[in-house]
Design a protein around this motif. Structure first.
Motif, PDB file in Angstrom:
ATOM      1  N   LYS A   1       0.845  -1.201   0.000  1.00  0.00           N
ATOM      2  CA  LYS A   1       0.000   0.000   0.000  1.00  0.00           C
ATOM      3  C   LYS A   1       0.886   1.259   0.000  1.00  0.00           C
ATOM      4  O   LYS A   1       0.640   2.205  -0.729  1.00  0.00           O
ATOM      5  CB  LYS A   1      -0.904  -0.012   1.242  1.00  0.00           C
ATOM      6  N   ASP A   2       1.952   1.238   0.810  1.00  0.00           N
ATOM      7  CA  ASP A   2       2.844   2.402   0.880  1.00  0.00           C
ATOM      8  C   ASP A   2       3.846   2.419  -0.269  1.00  0.00           C
ATOM      9  O   ASP A   2       4.524   3.426  -0.480  1.00  0.00           O
ATOM     10  CB  ASP A   2       3.616   2.383   2.210  1.00  0.00           C
ATOM     11  N   ASP A   3       3.985   1.298  -0.965  1.00  0.00           N
ATOM     12  CA  ASP A   3       4.987   1.170  -2.027  1.00  0.00           C
ATOM     13  C   ASP A   3       6.412   1.230  -1.476  1.00  0.00           C
ATOM     14  O   ASP A   3       7.283   1.896  -2.035  1.00  0.00           O
ATOM     15  CB  ASP A   3       4.783   2.263  -3.094  1.00  0.00           C
ATOM     16  N   TYR A   4       6.636   0.568  -0.356  1.00  0.00           N
ATOM     17  CA  TYR A   4       7.979   0.492   0.228  1.00  0.00           C
ATOM     18  C   TYR A   4       8.508  -0.943   0.100  1.00  0.00           C
ATOM     19  O   TYR A   4       7.742  -1.897   0.027  1.00  0.00           O
ATOM     20  CB  TYR A   4       7.969   0.838   1.726  1.00  0.00           C
ATOM     21  N   ARG A   5       9.829  -1.028   0.131  1.00  0.00           N
ATOM     22  CA  ARG A   5      10.461  -2.353   0.114  1.00  0.00           C
ATOM     23  C   ARG A   5      11.567  -2.374   1.162  1.00  0.00           C
ATOM     24  O   ARG A   5      12.292  -1.390   1.328  1.00  0.00           O
ATOM     25  CB  ARG A   5      11.055  -2.612  -1.272  1.00  0.00           C
ATOM     26  N   TYR A   6      11.665  -3.497   1.861  1.00  0.00           N
ATOM     27  CA  TYR A   6      12.692  -3.673   2.894  1.00  0.00           C
ATOM     28  C   TYR A   6      13.713  -4.673   2.353  1.00  0.00           C
ATOM     29  O   TYR A   6      13.361  -5.815   2.022  1.00  0.00           O
ATOM     30  CB  TYR A   6      12.044  -4.187   4.177  1.00  0.00           C
ATOM     31  N   ASP A   7      14.963  -4.243   2.225  1.00  0.00           N
ATOM     32  CA  ASP A   7      16.033  -5.104   1.694  1.00  0.00           C
ATOM     33  C   ASP A   7      17.182  -5.162   2.700  1.00  0.00           C
ATOM     34  O   ASP A   7      17.311  -4.282   3.559  1.00  0.00           O
ATOM     35  CB  ASP A   7      16.626  -4.514   0.401  1.00  0.00           C
ATOM     36  N   ILE A   8      18.002  -6.167   2.540  1.00  0.00           N
ATOM     37  CA  ILE A   8      19.238  -6.249   3.343  1.00  0.00           C
ATOM     38  C   ILE A   8      20.429  -6.325   2.396  1.00  0.00           C
ATOM     39  O   ILE A   8      20.413  -7.098   1.418  1.00  0.00           O
ATOM     40  CB  ILE A   8      19.252  -7.521   4.229  1.00  0.00           C
ATOM     41  N   THR A   9      21.458  -5.525   2.688  1.00  0.00           N
ATOM     42  CA  THR A   9      22.721  -5.584   1.932  1.00  0.00           C
ATOM     43  C   THR A   9      23.811  -6.076   2.873  1.00  0.00           C
ATOM     44  O   THR A   9      23.876  -5.637   4.030  1.00  0.00           O
ATOM     45  CB  THR A   9      23.105  -4.172   1.418  1.00  0.00           C
ATOM     46  N   ILE A  10      24.651  -6.971   2.369  1.00  0.00           N
ATOM     47  CA  ILE A  10      25.837  -7.393   3.145  1.00  0.00           C
ATOM     48  C   ILE A  10      27.071  -7.073   2.315  1.00  0.00           C
ATOM     49  O   ILE A  10      27.267  -7.643   1.229  1.00  0.00           O
ATOM     50  CB  ILE A  10      25.786  -8.896   3.486  1.00  0.00           C
ATOM     51  N   ILE A  11      27.871  -6.123   2.801  1.00  0.00           N
ATOM     52  CA  ILE A  11      29.145  -5.805   2.125  1.00  0.00           C
ATOM     53  C   ILE A  11      30.234  -6.586   2.850  1.00  0.00           C
ATOM     54  O   ILE A  11      30.358  -6.540   4.079  1.00  0.00           O
ATOM     55  CB  ILE A  11      29.462  -4.296   2.142  1.00  0.00           C
ATOM     56  N   MET A  12      31.011  -7.310   2.049  1.00  0.00           N
ATOM     57  CA  MET A  12      32.025  -8.200   2.612  1.00  0.00           C
ATOM     58  C   MET A  12      33.150  -7.394   3.273  1.00  0.00           C
ATOM     59  O   MET A  12      33.374  -6.244   2.922  1.00  0.00           O
ATOM     60  CB  MET A  12      32.612  -9.094   1.503  1.00  0.00           C
ATOM     61  N   PRO A  13      33.854  -8.019   4.219  1.00  0.00           N
ATOM     62  CA  PRO A  13      35.015  -7.329   4.812  1.00  0.00           C
ATOM     63  C   PRO A  13      36.167  -7.263   3.807  1.00  0.00           C
ATOM     64  O   PRO A  13      36.182  -8.027   2.835  1.00  0.00           O
ATOM     65  CB  PRO A  13      35.393  -8.220   5.996  1.00  0.00           C
ATOM     66  N   GLY A  14      37.110  -6.372   4.079  1.00  0.00           N
ATOM     67  CA  GLY A  14      38.330  -6.353   3.290  1.00  0.00           C
ATOM     68  C   GLY A  14      38.354  -5.273   2.226  1.00  0.00           C
ATOM     69  O   GLY A  14      37.426  -4.479   2.102  1.00  0.00           O
ATOM     70  N   GLN A  15      39.469  -5.275   1.489  1.00  0.00           N
ATOM     71  CA  GLN A  15      39.684  -4.244   0.474  1.00  0.00           C
ATOM     72  C   GLN A  15      39.989  -4.873  -0.879  1.00  0.00           C
ATOM     73  O   GLN A  15      40.376  -6.032  -0.959  1.00  0.00           O
ATOM     74  CB  GLN A  15      40.876  -3.347   0.857  1.00  0.00           C
TER      75      GLN A  15
END
Ligand code: F6P
Length: 276
Positions: free
Chosen positions: A73-87
């Protein structure tokens, strides 16, 4: 498996490979993975890249089935991002970076909620009033903020700021976003300059900022942390998912940014130097 408690949801992370597991009680729409190969054209140093190395995973459209109607109804989305450790060649792992599109009135671009569930994030926020210039080479940066957000804290990405999420912690960076689904996403103005206006590097164990020389006339950087704003649904210690369910109206700024810009900007607390 470690429970991602700050999310308030039954989410778990494998401590070895940083892959997320969801309880069968939750549904999710899909999964996207970015390797170093896919980040080419955005990195500080692209010599001898470890192409297969994982940079980040995004798990999109997470919800309890009973909350789907509200989110729709609100047009929202809940996502999860995982950025890996390191360079990668000394540069901290990061997302691609993008600008959000304009609202229909063309008065402001859309905001977004980013909640740090695990680890430490540095969000590069660069404002550009002409990010959608016909010739992307004309794009100018009008303001630049490096916002450090620690575990358990939440930042509102202000309207009109392009943004890139950088993992400056020692382990994986896990964050959620609550986003307005119709918001257009522009990658071109970041790609044109081979990334954001600065790269975040690690030198001798220290986080260092390296200017991206492809940009001209970048204003002096500001350094920030974040503070709460219960009026906009942001209370540290209360997971964003729960806060939204308790009081969905508080998040109205996501789809209607006009009238909220100053309040969102006032949630940034400024410092003299980069906060770790
Ligand atoms: O690789 P992309 O498309 O820039 O996505 C990265 C980020 O943008 C988002 O889609 C939301 O802005 C997040 O889910 C994710 O962290």
């Amino acid at each position: 498996m470690l429970e991602l408690k700050n999310s308030g949801l039954p989410l778990y992370i494998d401590e070895k490979n940083h892959v997320m597991a969801l309880s069968a009680l939750l549904k999710y729409d899909g999964f996207g993975r970015k390797t170093v190969e896919k980040m080419q054209g955005l990195l500080a140093d692209e010599h001898d890249l470890p192409l297969d190395e994982l940079v980040y995973d995004v798990y999109r459209g997470i919800a309890y089935p009973e909350d789907e109607e509200l989110l729709k109804k609100d047009d929202y989305r809940y996502d999860i991002t995982i950025i890996m450790p390191g360079q990668v060649n000394g540069e901290c792992k990061k997302t691609s970076g993008h600008y959000h599109g304009w609202n229909p009135e063309k008065t402001n671009t859309y905001a977004e909620v980013y909640e740090v569930i695990k680890g430490t994030a540095l969000y590069i926020l660069q404002k550009s009033d002409n990010f959608d210039a016909e010739d992307p080479a004309d794009v100018r940066v009008d303001d630049l903020i490096f916002a450090t957000v620690h575990e358990g804290e939440t930042i509102l990405i202000p309207p009109n700021y392009g943004h890139c999420s950088v993992n400056i912690g020692d382990g994986p960076l896990v964050f959620s976003n609550l986003a307005y689904v119709p918001c257009p996403v522009h990658y071109g103005p970041v790609k044109q300059f081979h990334g954001m206006s600065f790269y975040v590097m690690v030198e001798n164990g220290e986080v260092k900022l390296k200017a991206n020389d492809r940009y001209v006339d970048v204003p002096k950087a500001k350094f920030a942390t974040v503070k709460e704003n219960p009026h906009l649904g942001i209370q540290f210690g209360l997971p964003v998912y729960e806060s939204y369910k308790k009081n969905p109206e508080a998040f109205e700024f996501l789809g209607k940014p006009d009238g909220f810009v100053d309040e969102i900007m006032s949630m940034l607390v400024y410092h003299d130097e980069l906060v770790k």
